[in-house]
Design an enzyme around this catalytic site. Structure first.
Site, PDB file in Angstrom:
ATOM      1  N   LYS A 108      47.504  38.710  52.163  1.00 33.23           N
ATOM      2  CA  LYS A 108      48.057  37.857  51.114  1.00 33.23           C
ATOM      3  C   LYS A 108      47.076  37.816  49.946  1.00 33.23           C
ATOM      4  CE  LYS A 108      50.399  33.445  50.389  1.00 33.23           C
ATOM      5  NZ  LYS A 108      50.728  32.109  50.928  1.00 33.23           N
ATOM      6  N   CYS A 202      53.402  38.602  40.505  1.00 35.22           N
ATOM      7  CA  CYS A 202      53.920  37.335  41.031  1.00 35.22           C
ATOM      8  C   CYS A 202      54.635  36.588  39.911  1.00 35.22           C
ATOM      9  CB  CYS A 202      52.784  36.492  41.582  1.00 35.22           C
ATOM     10  SG  CYS A 202      53.349  34.927  42.293  1.00 35.22           S
ATOM     11  N   LYS A 240      50.529  46.607  41.664  1.00 33.82           N
ATOM     12  CA  LYS A 240      51.841  46.125  42.113  1.00 33.82           C
ATOM     13  C   LYS A 240      52.625  45.630  40.900  1.00 33.82           C
ATOM     14  CE  LYS A 240      54.087  43.439  45.750  1.00 33.82           C
ATOM     15  NZ  LYS A 240      53.869  42.570  46.933  1.00 33.82           N
TER      16      LYS A 240
END
Length: 437
Positions: A108, A202, A240
């Site tokens: 994470k 995110c 990402k």
């Protein structure tokens, strides 16, 4: 697919299940807080149930087509990686993933100062098929790891010692500070992680601090930060990418040009799961309020495939295929993974699927992927990686191809009645009906 068993859950008229909230209460001031942690019991039903289960030894299949891959120098026994999120949140769950046979684990997302990370409950909501229990989509407003950075490093150190030959990837995120990025990279490398995945994607909470998606949407900032990272890192770096942009190939190209070895796509899609029509509160509701979150699981797969296809074509055309791509978004069965690989993915990540089905899902994923490979005679992942990219074209070309095919069929038409005879092609039409040529 059997739905997870949820503790303290309620269902809105929209078919949205929300963890731990009483939907009948309208006023934030009088809402009861649910202190109980949701319990998810994995049951492999639905599409996963019929999947064959592979036997794995340290992540490698013991028989059948070879699933091992080597990406950016990383040797994985199979292409399946635990995506950054709750399934990689501490030593216990990452150990479970490796013991079950996952090809690699991404922890994470970590930051240097976890004290700034404060999560809320409830923070998940699910979209289900109308009138059914099948989970189609999963929204979360969960932040990055709230565990102290030093504690996460201790977990990774322990895993590195116990699993020296398995792939551990550190997901990291920081603010727009060069020294912070340099520190987190150095400290992670010291514990022996194999690669970095940089969270530029995110979509909730962190963008308020100009982190996560806020960086991934700004190519100028992305270029500078990737430059800092790759100047410091001595191991492979994956960026990402966020799908919450008009064209994902732009930021992806920027990250690769700035030195990243590869990209991961996609992270979650900005979403509002729904509004409860009794309370008029959007979900998931925290004291009567919410914030847009990230949408994942099966419902996002078509979007993820399109983004992955675009990135893969860009890597092929602009980098000669010399950069890597880790695909994710809605993977639940082996055939899902086959689609991502056919569209150019080197590896396939899973997060929500693990939250629904549990870590043993890896055996079904490997078995299902092998079944696909046997059907087509493929012996390795390289045999079919990117194979379907050649079949994407423009709409104008589709029109041209269909016109040509229609004309060809018309030219091949044989005489079926007396009205079909023509004067110009009379002999050839007669010849076409001769049986013993």
């Amino acid at each position: 697919m059997a739905t997870p068993i949820l503790t303290g859950s309620a269902k809105s008229p929209l078919g949205v299940s929300v963890r731990g909230v009483r939907l009948s209460e309208r006023k934030p001031s009088s809402a009861r807080r649910c202190r109980q942690t949701p319990v998810v019991c994995a049951r492999m039903g639905g599409a996963v149930g019929p999947e064959p289960a592979a036997t794995l030894d340290n992540g490698a299949v013991v028989e059948g087509p070879d699933l091992s891959v080597t990406v950016d120098g990383l040797k994985l026994p199979n292409p399946f990686i635990i995506a950054s999120g709750p399934p990689g949140t501490n030593y216990t769950v990452m150990k479970k993933a490796l013991d079950e046979g996952w090809g690699g684990v991404i922890c994470k997302t970590m930051t240097l100062d976890a004290s700034k990370v404060i999560n809320v409950t409830p923070r998940y909501a699910t979209m289900k098929a109308f009138g059914a229990t099948e989970v189609l989509g999963w929204e979360n407003i969960e932040l990055v790891s709230d565990r102290p950075f030093e504690t996460m490093l201790e977990d990774l150190t322990r895993l590195r010692t116990e699993y020296p030959d398995r792939v551990l990837i550190a997901s990291i995120m920081e603010e727009y500070k060069k020294e912070a990025w340099e520190e987190i990279i150095a400290r992670c490398e010291d514990v022996g992680v194999d690669a970095f995945e940089i969270n530029f994607s995110c979509p909730h909470g962190l963008p308020e601090r100009n982190m996560g998606m806020a960086m991934g949407q700004n190519c100028d900032v992305l270029e500078e930060v990737c430059g800092w990272i790759n100047a410091k890192a001595t191991i492979p770096v994956w960026a990402k990418m966020t799908p919450n942009v008009t064209d994902i190939t732009g930021p992806s190209r920027t990250a690769l040009e700035a030195g990243c070895a590869g990209v991961s796509a996609i992270n979650t899609i900005t979403s509002v799961m729904g509004v409860n029509l009794d309370t008029l509160r959007p979900q998931p509701s925290v004291e009567g309020y919410t914030t847009p979150g990230g949408y994942s699981y099966k419902a996002v797969k078509p979007i993820a495939l399109a983004k992955v296809m675009g990135i893969a074509k860009m890597i092929r055309d602009d980098f000669g295929g010399k950069k890597s791509l880790s695909g994710l978004g809605g993977v639940e069965i082996g055939n899902d993974a086959a689609e991502f690989i056919l569209l150019g993915s080197d590896t396939v990540q899973v997060c929500s699927g693990v939250m629904v089905h549990g870590y043993p899902l890896i055996k079904k994923l490997c078995g299902g992927l092998q079944e696909f490979m046997r059907k087509h005679g493929f012996e390795s992942i390289d045999d079919f990686k990117g194979e379907s990219l050649q079949y994407f074209t423009t709409h104008a070309d589709l029109v041209h191809r269909q016109k040509e095919a229609t004309e060809a069929k018309r030219a091949e038409k044989v005489v079926s009645s007396d009205a079909d005879w023509s004067g110009d092609k009379f002999t050839s039409e007669a010849e076409s009906m001769v049986a013993n040529k």
